[in-house]
Design a protein around this motif. Sequence first.
Motif, PDB file in Angstrom:
ATOM      1  N   VAL A 250       0.872  -1.189   0.000  1.00 47.14           N
ATOM      2  CA  VAL A 250       0.000   0.000   0.000  1.00 47.14           C
ATOM      3  C   VAL A 250       0.902   1.230   0.000  1.00 47.14           C
ATOM      4  CG1 VAL A 250      -1.757   1.290   1.285  1.00 47.14           C
ATOM      5  CG2 VAL A 250      -1.802  -1.215   1.276  1.00 47.14           C
ATOM      6  N   ALA A 251       0.687   2.091  -0.978  1.00 45.86           N
ATOM      7  CA  ALA A 251       1.519   3.299  -1.094  1.00 45.86           C
ATOM      8  C   ALA A 251       0.622   4.507  -1.325  1.00 45.86           C
ATOM      9  CB  ALA A 251       2.515   3.140  -2.230  1.00 45.86           C
ATOM     10  N   VAL A 252       1.090   5.640  -0.857  1.00 45.29           N
ATOM     11  CA  VAL A 252       0.316   6.889  -0.969  1.00 45.29           C
ATOM     12  C   VAL A 252       1.215   7.952  -1.582  1.00 45.29           C
ATOM     13  CG1 VAL A 252      -0.686   8.755   0.420  1.00 45.29           C
ATOM     14  CG2 VAL A 252      -1.240   6.393   0.969  1.00 45.29           C
ATOM     15  N   ASP A 253       0.666   8.711  -2.521  1.00 40.40           N
ATOM     16  CA  ASP A 253       1.433   9.797  -3.119  1.00 40.40           C
ATOM     17  C   ASP A 253       1.604  10.936  -2.127  1.00 40.40           C
ATOM     18  OD1 ASP A 253       1.988   8.830  -5.679  1.00 40.40           O
ATOM     19  OD2 ASP A 253      -0.044   9.275  -6.351  1.00 40.40           O
ATOM     20  N   HIS A 254       2.640  11.749  -2.346  1.00 41.74           N
ATOM     21  CA  HIS A 254       2.827  12.944  -1.532  1.00 41.74           C
ATOM     22  C   HIS A 254       1.597  13.835  -1.714  1.00 41.74           C
ATOM     23  CE1 HIS A 254       4.387  16.688   0.024  1.00 41.74           C
ATOM     24  NE2 HIS A 254       5.412  16.029   0.542  1.00 41.74           N
ATOM     25  N   PRO A 255       1.051  14.360  -0.604  1.00 43.02           N
ATOM     26  CA  PRO A 255      -0.198  15.124  -0.735  1.00 43.02           C
ATOM     27  C   PRO A 255      -0.064  16.379  -1.598  1.00 43.02           C
ATOM     28  CG  PRO A 255       0.428  14.823   1.581  1.00 43.02           C
ATOM     29  CD  PRO A 255       1.511  14.233   0.773  1.00 43.02           C
ATOM     30  N   LEU A 256       1.126  16.934  -1.693  1.00 48.55           N
ATOM     31  CA  LEU A 256       1.269  18.196  -2.422  1.00 48.55           C
ATOM     32  C   LEU A 256       2.127  18.079  -3.681  1.00 48.55           C
ATOM     33  CD1 LEU A 256       1.802  20.543   0.671  1.00 48.55           C
ATOM     34  CD2 LEU A 256      -0.296  20.185  -0.624  1.00 48.55           C
ATOM     35  N   GLU A 257       3.148  17.220  -3.616  1.00 48.77           N
ATOM     36  CA  GLU A 257       4.069  17.140  -4.749  1.00 48.77           C
ATOM     37  C   GLU A 257       3.574  16.133  -5.771  1.00 48.77           C
ATOM     38  OE1 GLU A 257       7.764  15.897  -3.094  1.00 48.77           O
ATOM     39  OE2 GLU A 257       7.914  17.644  -1.782  1.00 48.77           O
ATOM     40  N   ASP A 263       8.328   8.032  -5.837  1.00 47.35           N
ATOM     41  CA  ASP A 263       8.303   9.086  -4.826  1.00 47.35           C
ATOM     42  C   ASP A 263       7.130   8.944  -3.859  1.00 47.35           C
ATOM     43  OD1 ASP A 263      10.601  10.486  -5.709  1.00 47.35           O
ATOM     44  OD2 ASP A 263       9.454  11.174  -7.432  1.00 47.35           O
ATOM     45  N   ALA A 264       6.416   7.825  -3.975  1.00 43.93           N
ATOM     46  CA  ALA A 264       5.276   7.602  -3.080  1.00 43.93           C
ATOM     47  C   ALA A 264       5.776   7.095  -1.730  1.00 43.93           C
ATOM     48  CB  ALA A 264       4.327   6.586  -3.708  1.00 43.93           C
ATOM     49  N   TYR A 265       4.918   7.192  -0.725  1.00 43.57           N
ATOM     50  CA  TYR A 265       5.226   6.663   0.606  1.00 43.57           C
ATOM     51  C   TYR A 265       4.758   5.214   0.679  1.00 43.57           C
ATOM     52  CZ  TYR A 265       5.784  11.529   2.100  1.00 43.57           C
ATOM     53  OH  TYR A 265       6.194  12.834   2.230  1.00 43.57           O
ATOM     54  N   TYR A 266       5.644   4.341   1.117  1.00 40.76           N
ATOM     55  CA  TYR A 266       5.265   2.939   1.351  1.00 40.76           C
ATOM     56  C   TYR A 266       4.754   2.855   2.789  1.00 40.76           C
ATOM     57  CZ  TYR A 266       5.771  -2.078   2.154  1.00 40.76           C
ATOM     58  OH  TYR A 266       5.544  -3.402   2.465  1.00 40.76           O
ATOM     59  N   LEU A 267       3.537   2.352   2.960  1.00 40.87           N
ATOM     60  CA  LEU A 267       2.936   2.307   4.301  1.00 40.87           C
ATOM     61  C   LEU A 267       2.979   0.927   4.938  1.00 40.87           C
ATOM     62  CD1 LEU A 267       1.572   4.903   2.987  1.00 40.87           C
ATOM     63  CD2 LEU A 267      -0.319   4.433   4.492  1.00 40.87           C
ATOM     64  N   GLY A 268       3.145  -0.080   4.108  1.00 46.32           N
ATOM     65  CA  GLY A 268       3.092  -1.443   4.613  1.00 46.32           C
ATOM     66  C   GLY A 268       2.370  -2.306   3.599  1.00 46.32           C
ATOM     67  N   SER A 269       2.050  -3.524   3.990  1.00 47.26           N
ATOM     68  CA  SER A 269       1.366  -4.410   3.052  1.00 47.26           C
ATOM     69  C   SER A 269       0.155  -5.017   3.740  1.00 47.26           C
ATOM     70  CB  SER A 269       2.311  -5.510   2.569  1.00 47.26           C
ATOM     71  OG  SER A 269       2.689  -6.327   3.649  1.00 47.26           O
ATOM     72  N   ILE A 270      -0.816  -5.393   2.913  1.00 44.53           N
ATOM     73  CA  ILE A 270      -2.026  -6.016   3.464  1.00 44.53           C
ATOM     74  C   ILE A 270      -2.264  -7.355   2.759  1.00 44.53           C
ATOM     75  CG2 ILE A 270      -3.176  -3.884   4.179  1.00 44.53           C
ATOM     76  CD1 ILE A 270      -4.799  -3.984   1.611  1.00 44.53           C
ATOM     77  N   PRO A 271      -2.815  -8.343   3.481  1.00 45.63           N
ATOM     78  CA  PRO A 271      -3.106  -9.627   2.842  1.00 45.63           C
ATOM     79  C   PRO A 271      -4.431  -9.563   2.087  1.00 45.63           C
ATOM     80  CG  PRO A 271      -3.636  -9.743   5.173  1.00 45.63           C
ATOM     81  CD  PRO A 271      -3.147  -8.343   4.920  1.00 45.63           C
ATOM     82  N   VAL A 272      -4.434 -10.083   0.889  1.00 43.58           N
ATOM     83  CA  VAL A 272      -5.669 -10.107   0.087  1.00 43.58           C
ATOM     84  C   VAL A 272      -5.793 -11.442  -0.641  1.00 43.58           C
ATOM     85  CG1 VAL A 272      -5.768  -7.605  -0.342  1.00 43.58           C
ATOM     86  CG2 VAL A 272      -4.519  -9.075  -1.928  1.00 43.58           C
ATOM     87  N   THR A 273      -7.001 -11.736  -1.084  1.00 45.37           N
ATOM     88  CA  THR A 273      -7.237 -12.887  -1.957  1.00 45.37           C
ATOM     89  C   THR A 273      -7.884 -12.361  -3.230  1.00 45.37           C
ATOM     90  OG1 THR A 273      -7.589 -14.291  -0.039  1.00 45.37           O
ATOM     91  CG2 THR A 273      -8.367 -15.139  -2.155  1.00 45.37           C
ATOM     92  N   GLU A 274      -7.339 -12.771  -4.361  1.00 44.58           N
ATOM     93  CA  GLU A 274      -7.861 -12.301  -5.649  1.00 44.58           C
ATOM     94  C   GLU A 274      -8.275 -13.507  -6.494  1.00 44.58           C
ATOM     95  OE1 GLU A 274      -5.070 -11.003  -8.709  1.00 44.58           O
ATOM     96  OE2 GLU A 274      -6.225  -9.158  -8.930  1.00 44.58           O
ATOM     97  N   VAL A 275      -9.412 -13.386  -7.152  1.00 49.33           N
ATOM     98  CA  VAL A 275      -9.889 -14.475  -8.008  1.00 49.33           C
ATOM     99  C   VAL A 275     -10.284 -13.916  -9.368  1.00 49.33           C
ATOM    100  CG1 VAL A 275     -11.769 -16.130  -8.368  1.00 49.33           C
ATOM    101  CG2 VAL A 275     -10.688 -15.961  -6.142  1.00 49.33           C
TER     102      VAL A 275
END
Lengths: 425, 148
Positions: A250-257, A263-275
């Motif tokens: 999960v990553a978020v762009d800089h709010p202003l730049e 250049d995005a912020y890495y926040l961590g990872s989440i478990p998901v299941t995709e089909v």
Amino acid sequence: MGYVAVRGGGKAIEESLKLLECERVSASASWGTDEIEGTFPELVDQVMGEASLYAPRLAALALKQAQGSPDEAVFLLRAFRSTLERPYVSRPVDTAQMRVARRVSAAFKDVPGGQVLGATRDYSHRLLAFDLETEGAEELAEKRAELTAHFDEAAQASEAAGREGVSAVMPRVLDYLRAQGLLAQVEADDAEPVDATMVPLSFPAPRSVRLQTLARGMTQAVEALGYAAIRGFGPAHPTVGELRQGRVAVAVDHPLEAGGPEDAYYLGSIPVTEVESVFEDEGASGASEGAGAGTGAGSGGGSTGGARAAGGSVEGVAAAAGSAAGCSASGGASLALTVGYGLVFGRAETKAIAMSVLDHCLEHGDARYPTEDEEFVLYHVDGVEATGFISHLKLPHYVTFQSKLSSVRETRGAEPEEASHAAAL
Amino acid sequence: MLRRYERTRALVEGDPALARAIVCEIERGSERGAICVLDEPREELVMVQARETAQGSLFFLGEALATSCRVRLGDAVGLGLVLGSDQCRAYELAVVDAAFSGVDGTAWASRWDSELRAELARIEARDEREARRIAATKVDFSTMEVEL
């Protein structure tokens, strides 16, 4: 008839809550959220998925407070979530880059990267393990050490034998069908999604609202409706092209730049299941034409996954692609493969498959089938809506019931007269 | 030098001691009170956006609990964002972001580049160990011989 305000019950409610707490503290062990997270990870996943909030510790806490009721835990999490600000929207998570812990395909035997079972109980005997009844911390530690050593040895032996490991990032199975022209190529559509938590449901619902509503739907409701669609209350029989489970960043762009993914912020990872489920459709020419492309010829279930007949391997399909590319059935009807999509938080494989089935159904939108009726599906899969509405039936309905009683009494009172009137005639 | 994504990945996924060590050095090298906390660490939500693969459209998968913090260091404002409720980590990430984005950003990035890369390598090794464990569950198909 108007509502009549009544007072009373305040003291009884206070005592009722105390009694509930008394029962909880009398019966439960002093488990913290760590124990709940560790012992019931799939229940925690289910609660997070239905609450539409990834927060394992809070989900465990909600389960503790709700004394194990998933409905109540979801309600608590949804209520908590409404107290927080939401200033950020992530970059679209890239499930192609998922760190895969499990990946299987029911469409092909030999898929690039292999069929990787990961940790699953799909093939286990459903026998109660009575030894768990008395399993203590010491036994747990022993088993952990034994199994860790087992897997370490297996990994070392595999490395020594020069066998290929499993790549954490795996190619998509269906990309091979796309490369062969059997599935339509998908272009990225960057249209801003609609947030189902910010606007009331309206129909026809945007695709983004449908998928979000299904992803946060009650697990068993989504599964039940998906099952109904396969059984015959909707012309859908899927072949699971690929089921993958793992973690996505999960990553978020800089709010202003302005900046790219680097250049995005890495926040961590989440478990998901995709089909990705594959369906055989008549009269459609590809996945991109799914919307509104009702078959009009549904037989109530019975179409089979086209990929199943094509052979056991991706290569087998590639060889057959030349003759199959036209997808022309002997009767002259044009056939095509389309994809239904499912993505959910955590390990919720059955829900993800059912979501992919319902996604396909709702794309068809044939009003003859309840599972293709957006209002029927989307309004009824939300857990808080469903439990809230049904629970309200327990609240006082004294006046409305008096009204019902009056109606029945009037009818009863009229009956003998009507009967005698009829006899006189 | 590492860009922000890889840098924050090393600090979020890696050993918490690394972020702490960088922040200690930044604090030592700054005047007292130079780091101004604009927004104390607080829990917020991040809406997780996903792209489905049937039609390539975007949708919202759900929200994730995150902790954010904003600090000012000199002329630079740093943002710390991490999934979960780790307030210390959010503060440390914000301080690192401010220092690495400021006028001395290149110097800071260059000073810690090798440590951050080493942390990424450790994360990679950890993931590989996990992948090797999963490899044991890869199906080895064999075809049954049919006796005629």
